[in-house]
Write an enzyme that holds these catalytic residues in place. Structure first.
Site, PDB file in Angstrom:
ATOM      1  CB  THR A 138      -0.895  -0.015   1.263  1.00 13.71           C
ATOM      2  OG1 THR A 138      -1.534   1.239   1.388  1.00 13.71           O
ATOM      3  CG2 THR A 138      -0.099  -0.273   2.531  1.00 13.71           C
ATOM      4  CG  ASP A 139      -1.198   4.973  -0.995  1.00 18.02           C
ATOM      5  OD1 ASP A 139      -1.764   4.324  -0.090  1.00 18.02           O
ATOM      6  OD2 ASP A 139      -1.787   5.860  -1.660  1.00 18.02           O
ATOM      7  CD  GLU A 140      -3.524   3.594   4.399  1.00 21.82           C
ATOM      8  OE1 GLU A 140      -3.325   3.460   5.610  1.00 21.82           O
ATOM      9  OE2 GLU A 140      -4.655   3.644   3.897  1.00 21.82           O
ATOM     10  CE1 TYR A 164      -3.459  -2.647   5.671  1.00 26.51           C
ATOM     11  CE2 TYR A 164      -3.377  -0.298   5.173  1.00 26.51           C
ATOM     12  CZ  TYR A 164      -3.390  -1.620   4.749  1.00 26.51           C
ATOM     13  OH  TYR A 164      -3.324  -1.909   3.409  1.00 26.51           O
ATOM     14  CE  LYS A 168       0.030  -4.570   2.992  1.00 26.49           C
ATOM     15  NZ  LYS A 168      -0.288  -5.909   2.415  1.00 26.49           N
ATOM     16  N   GLY A 296      -5.094   9.933  14.352  1.00 25.82           N
ATOM     17  CA  GLY A 296      -3.873   9.848  13.523  1.00 25.82           C
ATOM     18  C   GLY A 296      -4.158   9.863  12.029  1.00 25.82           C
TER      19      GLY A 296
HETATM   20  P1  NAD Z   1      -9.572  -7.455   2.000  1.00 28.54           P
HETATM   21  O1  NAD Z   1      -9.585  -7.169   3.465  1.00 28.54           O
HETATM   22  O2  NAD Z   1     -10.786  -7.210   1.194  1.00 28.54           O
HETATM   23  O3  NAD Z   1      -9.173  -8.990   1.761  1.00 28.54           O
HETATM   24  C1  NAD Z   1      -8.141  -9.628   2.463  1.00 28.54           C
HETATM   25  C2  NAD Z   1      -8.257 -11.129   2.218  1.00 28.54           C
HETATM   26  O4  NAD Z   1      -7.181 -11.770   2.897  1.00 28.54           O
HETATM   27  C3  NAD Z   1      -9.553 -11.739   2.754  1.00 28.54           C
HETATM   28  O5  NAD Z   1     -10.103 -12.622   1.803  1.00 28.54           O
HETATM   29  C4  NAD Z   1      -9.114 -12.508   3.995  1.00 28.54           C
HETATM   30  O6  NAD Z   1      -9.915 -13.636   4.287  1.00 28.54           O
HETATM   31  C5  NAD Z   1      -7.690 -12.903   3.603  1.00 28.54           C
HETATM   32  N1  NAD Z   1      -6.823 -13.150   4.761  1.00 28.54           N
HETATM   33  C6  NAD Z   1      -6.667 -12.380   5.866  1.00 28.54           C
HETATM   34  N2  NAD Z   1      -5.779 -12.941   6.701  1.00 28.54           N
HETATM   35  C7  NAD Z   1      -5.340 -14.073   6.111  1.00 28.54           C
HETATM   36  C8  NAD Z   1      -4.401 -15.074   6.466  1.00 28.54           C
HETATM   37  N3  NAD Z   1      -3.741 -15.018   7.626  1.00 28.54           N
HETATM   38  N4  NAD Z   1      -4.182 -16.094   5.610  1.00 28.54           N
HETATM   39  C9  NAD Z   1      -4.867 -16.176   4.440  1.00 28.54           C
HETATM   40  N5  NAD Z   1      -5.774 -15.267   4.048  1.00 28.54           N
HETATM   41  C10 NAD Z   1      -6.008 -14.216   4.882  1.00 28.54           C
HETATM   42  O7  NAD Z   1      -8.328  -6.660   1.442  1.00 28.54           O
HETATM   43  P2  NAD Z   1      -8.115  -5.967   0.012  1.00 28.54           P
HETATM   44  O8  NAD Z   1      -8.657  -4.600   0.066  1.00 28.54           O
HETATM   45  O9  NAD Z   1      -8.535  -6.899  -1.038  1.00 28.54           O
HETATM   46  O10 NAD Z   1      -6.521  -5.838   0.003  1.00 28.54           O
HETATM   47  C11 NAD Z   1      -5.704  -6.890  -0.506  1.00 28.54           C
HETATM   48  C12 NAD Z   1      -4.248  -6.492  -0.355  1.00 28.54           C
HETATM   49  O11 NAD Z   1      -4.015  -5.268  -1.055  1.00 28.54           O
HETATM   50  C13 NAD Z   1      -3.835  -6.226   1.085  1.00 28.54           C
HETATM   51  O12 NAD Z   1      -2.534  -6.715   1.261  1.00 28.54           O
HETATM   52  C14 NAD Z   1      -3.858  -4.707   1.220  1.00 28.54           C
HETATM   53  O13 NAD Z   1      -2.938  -4.267   2.177  1.00 28.54           O
HETATM   54  C15 NAD Z   1      -3.456  -4.297  -0.179  1.00 28.54           C
HETATM   55  N6  NAD Z   1      -3.938  -2.990  -0.648  1.00 28.54           N
HETATM   56  C16 NAD Z   1      -5.278  -2.678  -0.541  1.00 28.54           C
HETATM   57  C17 NAD Z   1      -5.724  -1.463  -1.066  1.00 28.54           C
HETATM   58  C18 NAD Z   1      -7.185  -1.069  -1.002  1.00 28.54           C
HETATM   59  O14 NAD Z   1      -7.517   0.078  -1.324  1.00 28.54           O
HETATM   60  N7  NAD Z   1      -8.100  -1.942  -0.626  1.00 28.54           N
HETATM   61  C19 NAD Z   1      -4.823  -0.574  -1.658  1.00 28.54           C
HETATM   62  C20 NAD Z   1      -3.471  -0.933  -1.734  1.00 28.54           C
HETATM   63  C21 NAD Z   1      -3.050  -2.150  -1.226  1.00 28.54           C
HETATM   64  O1  DAU Z   2      -4.169   3.947   0.393  1.00 32.72           O
HETATM   65  C1  DAU Z   2      -4.359   2.567   0.280  1.00 32.72           C
HETATM   66  C2  DAU Z   2      -5.219   2.079   1.421  1.00 32.72           C
HETATM   67  O2  DAU Z   2      -6.539   2.542   1.153  1.00 32.72           O
HETATM   68  C3  DAU Z   2      -5.209   0.563   1.606  1.00 32.72           C
HETATM   69  O3  DAU Z   2      -3.916   0.164   1.967  1.00 32.72           O
HETATM   70  C4  DAU Z   2      -6.202   0.138   2.691  1.00 32.72           C
HETATM   71  O4  DAU Z   2      -6.248  -1.274   2.763  1.00 32.72           O
HETATM   72  C5  DAU Z   2      -7.567   0.672   2.315  1.00 32.72           C
HETATM   73  O5  DAU Z   2      -8.497   0.368   3.343  1.00 32.72           O
HETATM   74  C6  DAU Z   2      -7.521   2.193   2.105  1.00 32.72           C
HETATM   75  O6  DAU Z   2      -7.268   2.885   3.357  1.00 32.72           O
HETATM   76  P1  DAU Z   2      -8.058   4.223   3.764  1.00 32.72           P
HETATM   77  O7  DAU Z   2      -8.011   4.364   5.225  1.00 32.72           O
HETATM   78  O8  DAU Z   2      -7.617   5.377   2.928  1.00 32.72           O
HETATM   79  O9  DAU Z   2      -9.537   3.793   3.254  1.00 32.72           O
HETATM   80  P2  DAU Z   2     -10.983   3.991   3.884  1.00 32.72           P
HETATM   81  O10 DAU Z   2     -11.954   3.599   2.816  1.00 32.72           O
HETATM   82  O11 DAU Z   2     -11.113   3.370   5.220  1.00 32.72           O
HETATM   83  O12 DAU Z   2     -11.069   5.571   4.057  1.00 32.72           O
HETATM   84  C7  DAU Z   2     -10.910   6.473   2.962  1.00 32.72           C
HETATM   85  C8  DAU Z   2     -10.972   7.873   3.504  1.00 32.72           C
HETATM   86  O13 DAU Z   2     -12.319   8.133   3.953  1.00 32.72           O
HETATM   87  C9  DAU Z   2     -10.090   8.101   4.708  1.00 32.72           C
HETATM   88  O14 DAU Z   2      -9.583   9.438   4.657  1.00 32.72           O
HETATM   89  C10 DAU Z   2     -11.034   7.965   5.900  1.00 32.72           C
HETATM   90  C11 DAU Z   2     -12.354   8.457   5.349  1.00 32.72           C
HETATM   91  N1  DAU Z   2     -13.568   7.830   5.905  1.00 32.72           N
HETATM   92  C12 DAU Z   2     -13.632   6.470   5.952  1.00 32.72           C
HETATM   93  C13 DAU Z   2     -14.756   5.848   6.463  1.00 32.72           C
HETATM   94  C14 DAU Z   2     -14.837   4.341   6.540  1.00 32.72           C
HETATM   95  C15 DAU Z   2     -14.635   8.615   6.311  1.00 32.72           C
HETATM   96  O15 DAU Z   2     -14.578   9.863   6.232  1.00 32.72           O
HETATM   97  N2  DAU Z   2     -15.745   8.004   6.810  1.00 32.72           N
HETATM   98  C16 DAU Z   2     -15.849   6.642   6.922  1.00 32.72           C
HETATM   99  O16 DAU Z   2     -16.892   6.157   7.424  1.00 32.72           O
END
Ligand code: NAD
Ligand code: DAU
Length: 357
Positions: A138-140, A164, A168, A296
């Protein structure tokens, strides 16, 4: 070993991005995928329903940290690559309890790396050279940007701010070290915020879509001016495929949508689309509710994608406006999927996260 001819092992392939990746891989590459997923609250086999009778998708319920299970899978299926999507992925959940994040993202990645290293070290020379371990991150990990700061490049310092992102960041460092120390051919992608089909509605975009169509408040943290760089999930999956195919081992690649939006802009855009296509609760923007901020809370993320464009010719194909409209339509058209994920544990989470905001 020719990577285009062999099986791959995907972890976390029942989650949001993993499921989109598996479906795209079968459609475009057509080679077998072994999918190892623990099926936590975020894992959902309904995401993979379109592959239920496709012999190229082999699903196994299990934990990336369970070394005997992973070793057995590697020995049995002899994959040419392992792609690690498995993680705990929600920042707010990590604030309420970091244990699972450390367990899966850090310890789990370590155990997975070790199992893969032992498998890789025993491969015959040609297969050993072709093998790849791709870590989806992730970019985070880079922390938060000020309003005028340049976007994150691959050289930006790691400054994770949430449990989180710290977990990562730790996993990225382990992956890097397994390359530097043992020579494991790794690739890391650091991507910005994804949205699209199958995203669990704890994340901003699906949460707002579903609350809006149900006439519920749309919770915006703080002043709503935090900025994220949004990317359609299909474009992320295409980038991962390209990096797997042609990325240079040991390198990291930033992936992003070049689409910075404040949270308020995102919520207002969803409201405007719903006013047009599902006007029941119009104007949906009247549901907008400012709530207590996330502790945070990172102010701004932005990704510089020039390395991926320059080296691999990748750029996003779907604009934010198109992608968001498609995503809203997807949630409207998948009522049963929505009903299932909104039952049980999801309600408990809403009470934990929003009950006292
Ligand atoms: P998600 O939470 O939707 O899915 C995660 C999956 O991993 C689930 O199916 C869960 O059952 C499985 N899992 C969790 N723990 C496990 C374990 N110990 N062993 C096997 N499987 C396990 O997450 P996502 O949004 O699909 O993200 C996938 C990956 O991409 C993550 O590594 C996340 O950090 C990264 N990522 C997500 C985003 C985003 O915006 N969602 C952006 C950048 C990177
Ligand atoms: O940047 C990549 C990341 O993006 C991934 O690594 C994470 O897995 C993914 O969850 C996401 O993280 P964010 O924290 O940015 O996503 P989220 O959808 O939780 O929140 C997006 C923005 O919206 C953030 O600034 C928080 C805000 N937010 C979120 C929720 C759930 C709200 O204002 N209200 C809400 O109820």
């Amino acid at each position: 070993m020719d990577r285009s001819e062999s099986t791959i092992l995907v972890t976390g392939g029942a989650g949001f991005i993993g499921a989109n990746f598996v479906i795209q891989w079968i459609a475009n590459v057509g080679k077998p995928v072994v999918n190892l997923d623990k099926l936590t609250y975020a894992g959902n086999l309904a995401n993979l329903a379109s592959l239920s009778s496709d012999a190229r998708h082999i699903f196994l319920k299990g934990d990336i940290g369970d070394t005997p299970v992973v070793a057995k899978l590697l020995a049995e299926y002899r994959p040419c690559a392992v792609l690690n999507f498995a993680a705990e992925s929600h920042v707010d959940r990590s604030i309420h309890g970091a244990g699972e994040f450390i367990e899966t993202n850090l310890a789990g990645t370590f155990r997975l790396l070790e199992a893969v290293r032992h498998y890789w070290q025993a491969l015959p020379a040609g297969q050993k050279e072709a093998f790849r371990f791709l870590h989806v991150s992730t970019d985070e990990v880079y922390g938060s940007l000020g309003p005028a700061d340049p976007a994150f490049t691959e050289h930006h310092n790691y400054q994770p701010n949430s449990p989180y992102s710290a977990s990562k960041a730790g996993s990225d460092h382990l992956v890097r070290a397994w390359h530097h120390t043992y020579g494991l051919p790794v690739l890391t992608t650091n991507c910005s915020n994804n949205y699209g089909p199958f995203q669990f509605p704890e994340k901003l975009i699906p949460l707002v879509i579903l609350n809006a169509i149900q006439g519920k408040p749309l919770p915006v943290y703080g002043d709503g001016q935090n900025v994220r760089d949004w990317l359609y999930v299909g474009d992320h999956c295409t980038a991962i495929r390209l990096v797997l195919e042609r990325g240079r081992p040991g390198e990291t690649y930033n992936v992003g949508g070049n689409t910075e939006r404040t949270n308020l802009e995102v919520v207002r855009t969803i409201c405007a689309v719903l006013d047009e296509i599902r006007p029941d609760h119009s104007p949906h923007s009247s549901l907008l509710t400012f709530v207590q901020d996330r502790p945070g809370h990172d102010r701004r993320y932005a990704i510089d994608t020039s390395k991926l464009k320059r080296e691999l010719g990748w750029q996003p194909a779907v604009t934010f406006e198109e992608g968001l409209r498609q995503t809203i339509r997807w949630y409207l058209d998948h009522e049963e999927w929505v009903r299932n994920v909104q039952s049980g544990d999801y309600r408990n989470w809403l009470a934990v996260n929003y009950g006292r905001r």
